[in-house]
Design a protein around this motif. Structure first.
Motif, PDB file in Angstrom:
ATOM      1  N   ARG A  44       0.832  -1.217   0.000  1.00  0.00           N
ATOM      2  CA  ARG A  44       0.000   0.000   0.000  1.00  0.00           C
ATOM      3  C   ARG A  44       0.865   1.266   0.000  1.00  0.00           C
ATOM      4  NH1 ARG A  44      -2.770  -3.273   3.555  1.00  0.00           N
ATOM      5  NH2 ARG A  44      -1.924  -2.286   5.411  1.00  0.00           N
ATOM      6  N   PRO A  70       1.550  -9.912  12.690  1.00  0.00           N
ATOM      7  CA  PRO A  70       2.060  -9.244  13.895  1.00  0.00           C
ATOM      8  C   PRO A  70       2.065 -10.314  14.995  1.00  0.00           C
ATOM      9  CG  PRO A  70       0.188  -8.050  12.945  1.00  0.00           C
ATOM     10  CD  PRO A  70       0.264  -9.365  12.228  1.00  0.00           C
ATOM     11  N   GLY A  98       9.080  -5.203  13.425  1.00  0.00           N
ATOM     12  CA  GLY A  98       9.767  -6.259  14.169  1.00  0.00           C
ATOM     13  C   GLY A  98       9.278  -7.648  13.808  1.00  0.00           C
ATOM     14  N   SER A  99       8.002  -7.778  13.498  1.00  0.00           N
ATOM     15  CA  SER A  99       7.480  -9.122  13.218  1.00  0.00           C
ATOM     16  C   SER A  99       8.111  -9.708  11.958  1.00  0.00           C
ATOM     17  CB  SER A  99       5.951  -9.071  13.080  1.00  0.00           C
ATOM     18  OG  SER A  99       5.384  -8.719  14.322  1.00  0.00           O
ATOM     19  N   THR A 138      10.312  -0.494   8.693  1.00  0.00           N
ATOM     20  CA  THR A 138       9.172   0.373   8.371  1.00  0.00           C
ATOM     21  C   THR A 138       8.406   0.826   9.615  1.00  0.00           C
ATOM     22  OG1 THR A 138       7.576  -1.438   8.118  1.00  0.00           O
ATOM     23  CG2 THR A 138       8.865  -0.845   6.164  1.00  0.00           C
ATOM     24  N   THR A 142      10.791  -2.160  17.877  1.00  0.00           N
ATOM     25  CA  THR A 142      11.432  -3.302  18.545  1.00  0.00           C
ATOM     26  C   THR A 142      12.951  -3.234  18.569  1.00  0.00           C
ATOM     27  OG1 THR A 142      11.620  -4.561  16.498  1.00  0.00           O
ATOM     28  CG2 THR A 142       9.572  -4.782  17.724  1.00  0.00           C
ATOM     29  N   SER A 144      14.643  -4.667  16.385  1.00  0.00           N
ATOM     30  CA  SER A 144      15.067  -5.937  15.795  1.00  0.00           C
ATOM     31  C   SER A 144      16.039  -5.725  14.633  1.00  0.00           C
ATOM     32  CB  SER A 144      13.836  -6.725  15.315  1.00  0.00           C
ATOM     33  OG  SER A 144      14.207  -7.984  14.829  1.00  0.00           O
ATOM     34  N   ASP A 147      19.497  -5.885  16.424  1.00  0.00           N
ATOM     35  CA  ASP A 147      19.861  -6.825  17.488  1.00  0.00           C
ATOM     36  C   ASP A 147      19.806  -8.272  16.979  1.00  0.00           C
ATOM     37  OD1 ASP A 147      17.302  -7.974  17.751  1.00  0.00           O
ATOM     38  OD2 ASP A 147      16.745  -6.751  19.471  1.00  0.00           O
ATOM     39  N   THR A 180       8.170   5.323   7.698  1.00  0.00           N
ATOM     40  CA  THR A 180       7.279   5.169   8.855  1.00  0.00           C
ATOM     41  C   THR A 180       6.160   6.217   8.873  1.00  0.00           C
ATOM     42  OG1 THR A 180       8.631   6.547  10.343  1.00  0.00           O
ATOM     43  CG2 THR A 180       9.192   4.213  10.225  1.00  0.00           C
ATOM     44  N   VAL A 183       2.678   4.731   9.404  1.00  0.00           N
ATOM     45  CA  VAL A 183       2.368   3.940  10.610  1.00  0.00           C
ATOM     46  C   VAL A 183       1.225   4.636  11.367  1.00  0.00           C
ATOM     47  CG1 VAL A 183       3.259   3.078  12.806  1.00  0.00           C
ATOM     48  CG2 VAL A 183       4.732   3.051  10.777  1.00  0.00           C
ATOM     49  N   HIS A 267       9.102  -7.548  29.938  1.00  0.00           N
ATOM     50  CA  HIS A 267       8.966  -8.284  28.679  1.00  0.00           C
ATOM     51  C   HIS A 267       8.459  -9.713  28.868  1.00  0.00           C
ATOM     52  CE1 HIS A 267      10.385  -4.862  26.506  1.00  0.00           C
ATOM     53  NE2 HIS A 267      10.249  -5.519  25.367  1.00  0.00           N
ATOM     54  N   HIS A 281       2.394  -5.841  21.253  1.00  0.00           N
ATOM     55  CA  HIS A 281       3.451  -5.908  22.268  1.00  0.00           C
ATOM     56  C   HIS A 281       3.617  -4.594  23.052  1.00  0.00           C
ATOM     57  CE1 HIS A 281       7.367  -6.869  23.943  1.00  0.00           C
ATOM     58  NE2 HIS A 281       7.951  -5.896  23.255  1.00  0.00           N
TER      59      HIS A 281
HETATM   60  O1  NZQ Z   1       2.001  -6.590   8.517  1.00  0.00           O
HETATM   61  P1  NZQ Z   1       1.954  -5.291   7.828  1.00  0.00           P
HETATM   62  O2  NZQ Z   1       0.914  -5.195   6.767  1.00  0.00           O
HETATM   63  O3  NZQ Z   1       3.301  -4.826   7.364  1.00  0.00           O
HETATM   64  O4  NZQ Z   1       1.429  -4.212   8.907  1.00  0.00           O
HETATM   65  C1  NZQ Z   1       2.099  -3.974  10.130  1.00  0.00           C
HETATM   66  C2  NZQ Z   1       1.372  -4.581  11.318  1.00  0.00           C
HETATM   67  O5  NZQ Z   1       0.001  -4.644  11.103  1.00  0.00           O
HETATM   68  C3  NZQ Z   1       2.017  -2.489  10.436  1.00  0.00           C
HETATM   69  N1  NZQ Z   1       3.080  -1.709   9.807  1.00  0.00           N
HETATM   70  C4  NZQ Z   1       4.417  -1.903   9.834  1.00  0.00           C
HETATM   71  N2  NZQ Z   1       5.040  -0.937   9.160  1.00  0.00           N
HETATM   72  C5  NZQ Z   1       4.077  -0.114   8.676  1.00  0.00           C
HETATM   73  C6  NZQ Z   1       2.825  -0.610   9.074  1.00  0.00           C
HETATM   74  N3  NZQ Z   1       1.662  -0.013   8.734  1.00  0.00           N
HETATM   75  C7  NZQ Z   1       1.735   1.098   7.986  1.00  0.00           C
HETATM   76  N4  NZQ Z   1       2.901   1.638   7.577  1.00  0.00           N
HETATM   77  C8  NZQ Z   1       4.085   1.064   7.895  1.00  0.00           C
HETATM   78  N5  NZQ Z   1       5.237   1.631   7.499  1.00  0.00           N
HETATM   79  O6  NZQ Z   1       2.126  -2.404  11.840  1.00  0.00           O
HETATM   80  C9  NZQ Z   1       1.601  -3.581  12.429  1.00  0.00           C
HETATM   81  C10 NZQ Z   1       2.592  -4.088  13.471  1.00  0.00           C
HETATM   82  O7  NZQ Z   1       3.779  -4.531  12.855  1.00  0.00           O
HETATM   83  P2  NZQ Z   1       4.800  -5.428  13.670  1.00  0.00           P
HETATM   84  O8  NZQ Z   1       5.962  -5.725  12.822  1.00  0.00           O
HETATM   85  O9  NZQ Z   1       4.078  -6.550  14.306  1.00  0.00           O
HETATM   86  O10 NZQ Z   1       5.193  -4.414  14.873  1.00  0.00           O
HETATM   87  P3  NZQ Z   1       6.478  -4.270  15.733  1.00  0.00           P
HETATM   88  O11 NZQ Z   1       7.575  -3.655  14.957  1.00  0.00           O
HETATM   89  O12 NZQ Z   1       6.046  -3.593  16.955  1.00  0.00           O
HETATM   90  O13 NZQ Z   1       6.929  -5.790  16.059  1.00  0.00           O
HETATM   91  C11 NZQ Z   1       6.321  -6.495  17.098  1.00  0.00           C
HETATM   92  C12 NZQ Z   1       6.942  -7.866  17.261  1.00  0.00           C
HETATM   93  O14 NZQ Z   1       8.346  -7.790  17.609  1.00  0.00           O
HETATM   94  C13 NZQ Z   1       8.578  -8.511  18.840  1.00  0.00           C
HETATM   95  C14 NZQ Z   1       7.251  -8.381  19.537  1.00  0.00           C
HETATM   96  O15 NZQ Z   1       7.110  -9.318  20.576  1.00  0.00           O
HETATM   97  C15 NZQ Z   1       6.258  -8.601  18.402  1.00  0.00           C
HETATM   98  O16 NZQ Z   1       6.133  -9.970  18.105  1.00  0.00           O
HETATM   99  N6  NZQ Z   1       9.757  -7.985  19.528  1.00  0.00           N
HETATM  100  C16 NZQ Z   1      10.966  -8.223  18.988  1.00  0.00           C
HETATM  101  C17 NZQ Z   1      12.132  -7.842  19.618  1.00  0.00           C
HETATM  102  C18 NZQ Z   1      13.464  -8.116  19.059  1.00  0.00           C
HETATM  103  N7  NZQ Z   1      13.599  -8.794  17.961  1.00  0.00           N
HETATM  104  O17 NZQ Z   1      14.465  -7.742  19.635  1.00  0.00           O
HETATM  105  C19 NZQ Z   1      12.125  -7.184  20.922  1.00  0.00           C
HETATM  106  C20 NZQ Z   1      10.804  -6.631  21.296  1.00  0.00           C
HETATM  107  O18 NZQ Z   1      10.780  -6.493  22.688  1.00  0.00           O
HETATM  108  C21 NZQ Z   1       9.627  -7.440  20.869  1.00  0.00           C
HETATM  109  O19 NZQ Z   1       9.370  -8.506  21.762  1.00  0.00           O
END
Ligand code: NZQ
Ligand code: ZN
Length: 386
Positions: A44, A70, A98-99, A138, A142, A144, A147, A180, A183, A267, A281
Protein backbone atom coordinates in the motif's frame (compact mmCIF):
# COMPACT_ATOMS: atom_id res chain seq x y z
CA UNK A 1 30.38 -1.37 36.03
CA UNK A 2 30.79 -5.00 34.92
CA UNK A 3 33.25 -6.09 32.23
CA UNK A 4 31.88 -6.40 28.71
CA UNK A 5 32.68 -7.02 25.06
CA UNK A 6 31.41 -4.21 22.83
CA UNK A 7 30.06 -5.87 19.69
CA UNK A 8 27.38 -4.12 17.63
CA UNK A 9 27.86 -5.57 14.15
CA UNK A 10 24.98 -4.13 12.07
CA UNK A 11 25.87 -1.53 9.44
CA UNK A 12 23.18 1.13 9.16
CA UNK A 13 22.16 3.21 6.17
CA UNK A 14 20.08 5.91 7.83
CA UNK A 15 17.98 8.60 6.17
CA UNK A 16 15.69 9.39 3.29
CA UNK A 17 16.61 7.68 0.03
CA UNK A 18 19.37 5.47 1.45
CA UNK A 19 17.57 2.43 0.05
CA UNK A 20 19.64 3.10 -3.08
CA UNK A 21 22.43 1.08 -1.44
CA UNK A 22 20.25 -2.02 -0.97
CA UNK A 23 21.34 -3.83 -4.14
CA UNK A 24 25.05 -3.51 -3.42
CA UNK A 25 24.53 -4.61 0.21
CA UNK A 26 22.62 -7.73 -0.87
CA UNK A 27 25.20 -8.59 -3.51
CA UNK A 28 27.87 -8.85 -0.81
CA UNK A 29 26.05 -11.95 0.38
CA UNK A 30 24.81 -13.63 -2.81
CA UNK A 31 22.43 -13.54 -5.73
CA UNK A 32 19.33 -15.35 -4.48
CA UNK A 33 17.15 -13.42 -2.04
CA UNK A 34 14.14 -14.36 0.08
CA UNK A 35 11.96 -11.27 0.55
CA UNK A 36 10.02 -11.50 3.84
CA UNK A 37 7.20 -9.05 4.60
CA UNK A 38 3.97 -8.64 6.52
CA UNK A 39 0.29 -8.34 5.76
CA UNK A 40 0.51 -5.89 2.90
CA UNK A 41 1.37 -2.44 4.29
CA UNK A 42 4.51 -2.33 2.12
CA UNK A 43 2.39 -2.79 -1.00
CA UNK A 44 0.00 0.00 0.00
CA UNK A 45 2.82 2.43 0.79
CA UNK A 46 4.94 1.79 -2.30
CA UNK A 47 7.88 0.45 -0.28
CA UNK A 48 7.50 -2.94 -1.97
CA UNK A 49 7.90 -1.28 -5.39
CA UNK A 50 10.99 0.61 -4.27
CA UNK A 51 12.62 -2.49 -2.79
CA UNK A 52 11.87 -4.73 -5.76
CA UNK A 53 13.15 -2.01 -8.12
CA UNK A 54 16.50 -2.24 -6.26
CA UNK A 55 16.48 -6.04 -6.60
CA UNK A 56 15.78 -5.81 -10.33
CA UNK A 57 18.41 -3.14 -10.89
CA UNK A 58 21.00 -5.28 -9.10
CA UNK A 59 20.05 -8.31 -11.21
CA UNK A 60 19.08 -10.41 -8.20
CA UNK A 61 16.69 -13.38 -8.12
CA UNK A 62 14.08 -13.25 -5.39
CA UNK A 63 11.34 -15.41 -3.89
CA UNK A 64 8.68 -14.03 -1.55
CA UNK A 65 7.41 -14.99 1.88
CA UNK A 66 4.65 -12.46 2.56
CA UNK A 67 1.85 -12.52 5.12
CA UNK A 68 3.98 -12.48 8.27
CA UNK A 69 1.57 -11.85 11.16
CA UNK A 70 2.06 -9.24 13.90
CA UNK A 71 3.32 -11.58 16.66
CA UNK A 72 4.82 -13.82 13.95
CA UNK A 73 3.85 -17.46 13.97
CA UNK A 74 6.01 -20.52 13.72
CA UNK A 75 4.02 -21.80 10.72
CA UNK A 76 5.12 -18.76 8.72
CA UNK A 77 8.72 -19.35 9.74
CA UNK A 78 8.41 -22.95 8.49
CA UNK A 79 6.98 -21.70 5.18
CA UNK A 80 9.97 -19.39 4.76
CA UNK A 81 12.46 -22.13 5.58
CA UNK A 82 10.89 -24.43 2.97
CA UNK A 83 11.24 -21.64 0.40
CA UNK A 84 14.91 -21.11 1.30
CA UNK A 85 15.61 -24.79 0.79
CA UNK A 86 13.65 -25.02 -2.47
CA UNK A 87 15.07 -21.84 -3.99
CA UNK A 88 18.62 -22.20 -2.61
CA UNK A 89 18.46 -18.78 -1.01
CA UNK A 90 21.70 -16.94 -0.13
CA UNK A 91 20.37 -13.98 1.85
CA UNK A 92 17.13 -13.17 3.67
CA UNK A 93 15.72 -9.65 3.23
CA UNK A 94 13.11 -8.51 5.76
CA UNK A 95 10.98 -5.48 4.91
CA UNK A 96 8.68 -4.37 7.71
CA UNK A 97 8.42 -4.00 11.46
CA UNK A 98 9.77 -6.26 14.17
CA UNK A 99 7.48 -9.12 13.22
CA UNK A 100 8.79 -9.43 9.66
CA UNK A 101 12.40 -8.99 10.78
CA UNK A 102 12.05 -11.55 13.60
CA UNK A 103 10.41 -14.02 11.25
CA UNK A 104 13.22 -13.50 8.71
CA UNK A 105 15.87 -14.12 11.38
CA UNK A 106 14.48 -17.51 12.36
CA UNK A 107 13.92 -18.43 8.72
CA UNK A 108 17.62 -17.67 8.22
CA UNK A 109 18.51 -19.83 11.23
CA UNK A 110 16.44 -22.72 9.93
CA UNK A 111 17.46 -22.60 6.27
CA UNK A 112 20.43 -24.91 6.73
CA UNK A 113 19.13 -26.83 9.73
CA UNK A 114 17.72 -30.32 10.03
CA UNK A 115 15.74 -29.29 13.14
CA UNK A 116 12.15 -28.13 13.06
CA UNK A 117 11.95 -24.34 13.49
CA UNK A 118 10.23 -24.55 16.88
CA UNK A 119 13.10 -26.70 18.17
CA UNK A 120 15.46 -23.85 17.27
CA UNK A 121 13.29 -21.28 19.04
CA UNK A 122 13.08 -23.41 22.18
CA UNK A 123 16.79 -24.24 22.24
CA UNK A 124 19.14 -21.72 20.68
CA UNK A 125 22.12 -24.06 21.08
CA UNK A 126 20.67 -26.04 18.16
CA UNK A 127 21.25 -23.09 15.81
CA UNK A 128 24.41 -23.85 13.85
CA UNK A 129 24.62 -21.69 10.76
CA UNK A 130 22.47 -18.70 9.87
CA UNK A 131 21.94 -17.18 6.44
CA UNK A 132 22.78 -13.46 6.33
CA UNK A 133 19.83 -11.19 7.13
CA UNK A 134 19.30 -7.65 5.85
CA UNK A 135 16.49 -5.49 7.24
CA UNK A 136 14.52 -2.60 5.76
CA UNK A 137 12.68 -1.07 8.72
CA UNK A 138 9.17 0.37 8.37
CA UNK A 139 8.14 0.79 12.03
CA UNK A 140 10.16 2.23 14.92
CA UNK A 141 9.66 -0.03 17.92
CA UNK A 142 11.43 -3.30 18.54
CA UNK A 143 15.01 -2.55 17.51
CA UNK A 144 15.07 -5.94 15.80
CA UNK A 145 16.85 -4.23 12.89
CA UNK A 146 19.97 -3.95 15.02
CA UNK A 147 19.86 -6.82 17.49
CA UNK A 148 20.37 -10.58 17.42
CA UNK A 149 17.00 -11.60 18.89
CA UNK A 150 13.65 -12.75 17.56
CA UNK A 151 10.33 -13.53 19.24
CA UNK A 152 8.05 -16.16 17.74
CA UNK A 153 4.55 -17.35 18.69
CA UNK A 154 3.27 -20.89 18.66
CA UNK A 155 -0.54 -20.78 18.88
CA UNK A 156 -0.69 -24.57 19.38
CA UNK A 157 1.22 -24.40 22.67
CA UNK A 158 0.11 -20.84 23.60
CA UNK A 159 3.76 -19.85 23.84
CA UNK A 160 5.63 -16.78 22.66
CA UNK A 161 9.36 -17.29 23.06
CA UNK A 162 12.47 -15.27 22.39
CA UNK A 163 15.58 -16.71 20.77
CA UNK A 164 18.92 -15.10 20.00
CA UNK A 165 22.04 -15.97 18.06
CA UNK A 166 24.82 -13.59 17.00
CA UNK A 167 24.39 -14.76 13.39
CA UNK A 168 20.81 -13.48 13.36
CA UNK A 169 21.83 -9.83 13.81
CA UNK A 170 21.16 -8.08 10.48
CA UNK A 171 24.29 -7.43 8.43
CA UNK A 172 22.75 -4.19 7.22
CA UNK A 173 19.75 -2.18 8.35
CA UNK A 174 18.11 0.40 6.09
CA UNK A 175 16.31 3.06 8.09
CA UNK A 176 14.42 5.65 6.10
CA UNK A 177 12.19 7.64 8.49
CA UNK A 178 9.80 8.47 5.62
CA UNK A 179 8.96 4.74 5.47
CA UNK A 180 7.28 5.17 8.86
CA UNK A 181 5.03 8.10 7.81
CA UNK A 182 2.16 5.66 7.20
CA UNK A 183 2.37 3.94 10.61
CA UNK A 184 -0.97 4.44 12.42
CA UNK A 185 -1.22 6.58 15.55
CA UNK A 186 -1.88 3.40 17.57
CA UNK A 187 1.21 1.56 16.26
CA UNK A 188 3.28 4.73 16.65
CA UNK A 189 2.20 4.97 20.29
CA UNK A 190 2.77 1.26 20.93
CA UNK A 191 6.18 1.46 19.25
CA UNK A 192 7.15 4.42 21.43
CA UNK A 193 6.11 2.45 24.53
CA UNK A 194 8.20 -0.51 23.36
CA UNK A 195 11.29 1.66 22.86
CA UNK A 196 10.80 3.15 26.32
CA UNK A 197 10.31 -0.27 27.86
CA UNK A 198 13.57 -1.61 26.38
CA UNK A 199 15.32 1.41 27.82
CA UNK A 200 13.64 1.08 31.21
CA UNK A 201 14.50 -2.64 31.40
CA UNK A 202 18.18 -1.73 31.03
CA UNK A 203 17.98 1.36 33.23
CA UNK A 204 16.49 -0.43 36.25
CA UNK A 205 19.42 -2.69 37.11
CA UNK A 206 21.23 -3.55 40.34
CA UNK A 207 24.69 -2.65 39.05
CA UNK A 208 25.62 0.95 39.88
CA UNK A 209 28.39 3.20 38.53
CA UNK A 210 27.19 3.13 34.90
CA UNK A 211 26.70 6.89 34.69
CA UNK A 212 27.49 7.19 30.99
CA UNK A 213 25.11 4.39 30.00
CA UNK A 214 22.41 5.68 32.33
CA UNK A 215 22.67 9.10 30.73
CA UNK A 216 22.30 7.51 27.27
CA UNK A 217 19.17 5.77 28.58
CA UNK A 218 17.72 8.98 29.97
CA UNK A 219 18.40 10.64 26.60
CA UNK A 220 16.51 7.91 24.76
CA UNK A 221 13.58 8.19 27.17
CA UNK A 222 13.46 11.97 26.83
CA UNK A 223 13.60 11.64 23.05
CA UNK A 224 10.53 9.37 23.17
CA UNK A 225 8.69 11.73 25.53
CA UNK A 226 9.42 14.63 23.19
CA UNK A 227 8.84 13.02 19.82
CA UNK A 228 6.26 10.27 20.48
CA UNK A 229 3.37 12.77 20.76
CA UNK A 230 4.62 14.73 17.73
CA UNK A 231 4.76 11.60 15.56
CA UNK A 232 1.24 10.63 16.68
CA UNK A 233 -0.13 14.10 15.87
CA UNK A 234 1.96 14.78 12.75
CA UNK A 235 2.72 11.44 11.05
CA UNK A 236 4.88 13.10 8.39
CA UNK A 237 7.14 15.01 10.77
CA UNK A 238 10.56 13.81 9.58
CA UNK A 239 12.44 14.92 12.70
CA UNK A 240 10.05 13.09 15.01
CA UNK A 241 10.06 9.91 12.91
CA UNK A 242 13.87 10.01 12.56
CA UNK A 243 14.48 10.47 16.26
CA UNK A 244 12.11 7.66 17.20
CA UNK A 245 13.65 5.36 14.61
CA UNK A 246 17.19 5.87 15.86
CA UNK A 247 16.08 5.71 19.50
CA UNK A 248 14.43 2.36 18.80
CA UNK A 249 17.66 0.84 17.53
CA UNK A 250 19.83 2.13 20.35
CA UNK A 251 17.39 1.10 23.05
CA UNK A 252 18.11 -2.58 22.44
CA UNK A 253 21.28 -2.98 20.39
CA UNK A 254 23.19 -3.84 23.62
CA UNK A 255 24.67 -0.40 24.28
CA UNK A 256 22.41 0.10 27.30
CA UNK A 257 23.22 -3.35 28.67
CA UNK A 258 26.99 -3.11 28.71
CA UNK A 259 28.30 -2.98 32.27
CA UNK A 260 25.06 -4.35 33.69
CA UNK A 261 23.95 -7.87 34.50
CA UNK A 262 20.24 -8.24 35.19
CA UNK A 263 17.61 -9.79 32.95
CA UNK A 264 14.34 -8.12 31.98
CA UNK A 265 11.05 -8.03 33.90
CA UNK A 266 8.17 -6.49 31.94
CA UNK A 267 8.97 -8.28 28.68
CA UNK A 268 8.46 -11.83 30.00
CA UNK A 269 5.19 -10.66 31.57
CA UNK A 270 4.05 -9.01 28.34
CA UNK A 271 4.95 -11.92 26.08
CA UNK A 272 2.29 -13.93 27.92
CA UNK A 273 -0.31 -11.32 26.95
CA UNK A 274 0.73 -11.56 23.31
CA UNK A 275 0.73 -15.37 23.49
CA UNK A 276 -2.76 -15.65 25.02
CA UNK A 277 -4.49 -12.61 23.57
CA UNK A 278 -2.41 -11.74 20.48
CA UNK A 279 -2.00 -8.31 22.06
CA UNK A 280 0.14 -5.63 20.43
CA UNK A 281 3.45 -5.91 22.27
CA UNK A 282 3.97 -2.21 23.02
CA UNK A 283 0.43 -1.80 24.33
CA UNK A 284 0.93 -4.66 26.81
CA UNK A 285 4.15 -3.03 28.00
CA UNK A 286 2.51 0.39 28.39
CA UNK A 287 -0.16 -1.15 30.61
CA UNK A 288 2.16 -3.32 32.71
CA UNK A 289 5.21 -1.10 33.22
CA UNK A 290 3.71 1.46 35.65
CA UNK A 291 2.19 -1.38 37.70
CA UNK A 292 5.49 -3.25 37.79
CA UNK A 293 7.17 -0.04 38.92
CA UNK A 294 4.69 0.54 41.75
CA UNK A 295 5.12 -3.08 42.86
CA UNK A 296 8.91 -2.99 43.06
CA UNK A 297 9.23 0.51 44.53
CA UNK A 298 10.92 0.19 47.94
CA UNK A 299 13.71 1.75 50.00
CA UNK A 300 16.18 -0.43 48.04
CA UNK A 301 15.02 0.69 44.61
CA UNK A 302 14.14 4.26 45.57
CA UNK A 303 17.25 6.01 44.27
CA UNK A 304 16.77 4.61 40.79
CA UNK A 305 13.19 5.88 40.72
CA UNK A 306 14.35 9.29 41.90
CA UNK A 307 16.81 9.54 38.98
CA UNK A 308 14.09 8.37 36.60
CA UNK A 309 11.56 10.95 37.84
CA UNK A 310 14.00 13.86 37.93
CA UNK A 311 15.95 13.19 34.74
CA UNK A 312 13.18 11.91 32.46
CA UNK A 313 10.11 13.80 33.63
CA UNK A 314 11.72 16.82 35.26
CA UNK A 315 10.18 16.23 38.69
CA UNK A 316 11.38 18.72 41.31
CA UNK A 317 14.45 17.13 42.92
CA UNK A 318 13.87 18.98 46.21
CA UNK A 319 10.71 16.98 46.94
CA UNK A 320 10.85 13.98 49.31
CA UNK A 321 12.35 10.99 47.49
CA UNK A 322 9.27 8.80 47.75
CA UNK A 323 7.11 11.55 46.33
CA UNK A 324 9.47 12.00 43.39
CA UNK A 325 9.30 8.25 42.73
CA UNK A 326 5.50 8.18 42.73
CA UNK A 327 5.26 11.29 40.59
CA UNK A 328 7.67 9.78 38.06
CA UNK A 329 5.63 6.59 37.77
CA UNK A 330 2.39 8.58 37.48
CA UNK A 331 3.98 10.74 34.78
CA UNK A 332 4.93 7.65 32.79
CA UNK A 333 1.40 6.22 33.04
CA UNK A 334 -0.10 9.59 32.05
CA UNK A 335 2.33 9.84 29.13
CA UNK A 336 1.21 6.48 27.72
CA UNK A 337 -2.45 7.52 28.10
CA UNK A 338 -1.69 10.82 26.35
CA UNK A 339 -0.49 8.82 23.35
CA UNK A 340 -3.95 7.27 23.15
CA UNK A 341 -3.12 3.90 24.71
CA UNK A 342 -5.57 2.30 27.13
CA UNK A 343 -4.25 1.77 30.63
CA UNK A 344 -5.98 -1.38 31.87
CA UNK A 345 -5.84 -4.98 30.73
CA UNK A 346 -9.64 -5.17 30.69
CA UNK A 347 -9.82 -2.36 28.15
CA UNK A 348 -7.37 -4.40 26.05
CA UNK A 349 -9.64 -7.45 26.19
CA UNK A 350 -7.94 -9.42 28.97
CA UNK A 351 -9.91 -11.17 31.71
CA UNK A 352 -9.05 -13.27 34.77
CA UNK A 353 -9.20 -16.57 32.89
CA UNK A 354 -5.53 -17.21 32.07
CA UNK A 355 -3.76 -15.03 34.64
CA UNK A 356 -2.56 -17.96 36.80
CA UNK A 357 -1.08 -19.86 33.88
CA UNK A 358 0.46 -16.69 32.45
CA UNK A 359 2.05 -15.77 35.79
CA UNK A 360 3.47 -19.25 36.21
CA UNK A 361 5.03 -19.23 32.75
CA UNK A 362 6.36 -15.66 33.04
CA UNK A 363 8.04 -16.53 36.35
CA UNK A 364 9.89 -19.36 34.60
CA UNK A 365 10.99 -17.10 31.73
CA UNK A 366 12.32 -14.32 33.98
CA UNK A 367 16.08 -14.66 34.38
CA UNK A 368 17.75 -12.78 37.24
CA UNK A 369 15.53 -9.66 37.01
CA UNK A 370 16.18 -6.36 38.79
CA UNK A 371 13.82 -7.36 41.60
CA UNK A 372 13.07 -11.09 41.90
CA UNK A 373 9.41 -11.87 41.21
CA UNK A 374 7.63 -15.12 42.07
CA UNK A 375 4.54 -16.41 40.32
CA UNK A 376 2.46 -14.82 43.12
CA UNK A 377 4.17 -11.46 42.67
CA UNK A 378 3.51 -11.52 38.93
CA UNK A 379 -0.10 -12.48 39.51
CA UNK A 380 -0.47 -9.44 41.78
CA UNK A 381 0.98 -7.18 39.07
CA UNK A 382 -1.41 -8.63 36.44
CA UNK A 383 -4.36 -8.17 38.83
CA UNK A 384 -3.37 -4.59 39.63
CA UNK A 385 -3.24 -3.92 35.86
CA UNK A 386 -6.67 -5.47 35.21
O1 NZQ B 1 2.00 -6.59 8.52
P1 NZQ B 1 1.95 -5.29 7.83
O2 NZQ B 1 0.91 -5.19 6.77
O3 NZQ B 1 3.30 -4.83 7.36
O4 NZQ B 1 1.43 -4.21 8.91
C1 NZQ B 1 2.10 -3.97 10.13
C2 NZQ B 1 1.37 -4.58 11.32
O5 NZQ B 1 0.00 -4.64 11.10
C3 NZQ B 1 2.02 -2.49 10.44
N1 NZQ B 1 3.08 -1.71 9.81
C4 NZQ B 1 4.42 -1.90 9.83
N2 NZQ B 1 5.04 -0.94 9.16
C5 NZQ B 1 4.08 -0.11 8.68
C6 NZQ B 1 2.82 -0.61 9.07
N3 NZQ B 1 1.66 -0.01 8.73
C7 NZQ B 1 1.73 1.10 7.99
N4 NZQ B 1 2.90 1.64 7.58
C8 NZQ B 1 4.09 1.06 7.90
N5 NZQ B 1 5.24 1.63 7.50
O6 NZQ B 1 2.13 -2.40 11.84
C9 NZQ B 1 1.60 -3.58 12.43
C10 NZQ B 1 2.59 -4.09 13.47
O7 NZQ B 1 3.78 -4.53 12.85
P2 NZQ B 1 4.80 -5.43 13.67
O8 NZQ B 1 5.96 -5.72 12.82
O9 NZQ B 1 4.08 -6.55 14.31
O10 NZQ B 1 5.19 -4.41 14.87
P3 NZQ B 1 6.48 -4.27 15.73
O11 NZQ B 1 7.57 -3.66 14.96
O12 NZQ B 1 6.05 -3.59 16.95
O13 NZQ B 1 6.93 -5.79 16.06
C11 NZQ B 1 6.32 -6.49 17.10
C12 NZQ B 1 6.94 -7.87 17.26
O14 NZQ B 1 8.35 -7.79 17.61
C13 NZQ B 1 8.58 -8.51 18.84
C14 NZQ B 1 7.25 -8.38 19.54
O15 NZQ B 1 7.11 -9.32 20.58
C15 NZQ B 1 6.26 -8.60 18.40
O16 NZQ B 1 6.13 -9.97 18.10
N6 NZQ B 1 9.76 -7.98 19.53
C16 NZQ B 1 10.97 -8.22 18.99
C17 NZQ B 1 12.13 -7.84 19.62
C18 NZQ B 1 13.46 -8.12 19.06
N7 NZQ B 1 13.60 -8.79 17.96
O17 NZQ B 1 14.47 -7.74 19.63
C19 NZQ B 1 12.12 -7.18 20.92
C20 NZQ B 1 10.80 -6.63 21.30
O18 NZQ B 1 10.78 -6.49 22.69
C21 NZQ B 1 9.63 -7.44 20.87
O19 NZQ B 1 9.37 -8.51 21.76
ZN1 ZN C 1 9.81 -4.96 23.42
Amino acid sequence: MLNFLYDIPTKVYFGEGEIKHLGEALKEYGKRVLLVYGGGSIKRTGIYDRVTACLKEAGLFWAECGGVEPNPRIETVRRGIALCKKEQIDVVLAVGGGSSIDCAKVIAAGANSAYDAWELVKDKTKIESVLPVIAVLTLAATGSEMDAGAVISNPETMEKLGVANPGMAPKYAFMDPTYTYSVSPFQTAAGTADIMSHTIESYFQKETGNDLTDTFAEGILKTCVKYGPIAVAEPKNYTARANLMWAGSWAINNLLKYGKGNGWSCHPMEHELSAYYDMTHGLGLAILTPHWMRYILSEETLDRFVSFGVEVFGIDRTLPKMEIAHRGIDALAAFFRSLGLVSTLKEAGVGEEHLEAMAEHAAKLMKNPYVALSKEDILKIYRAAL
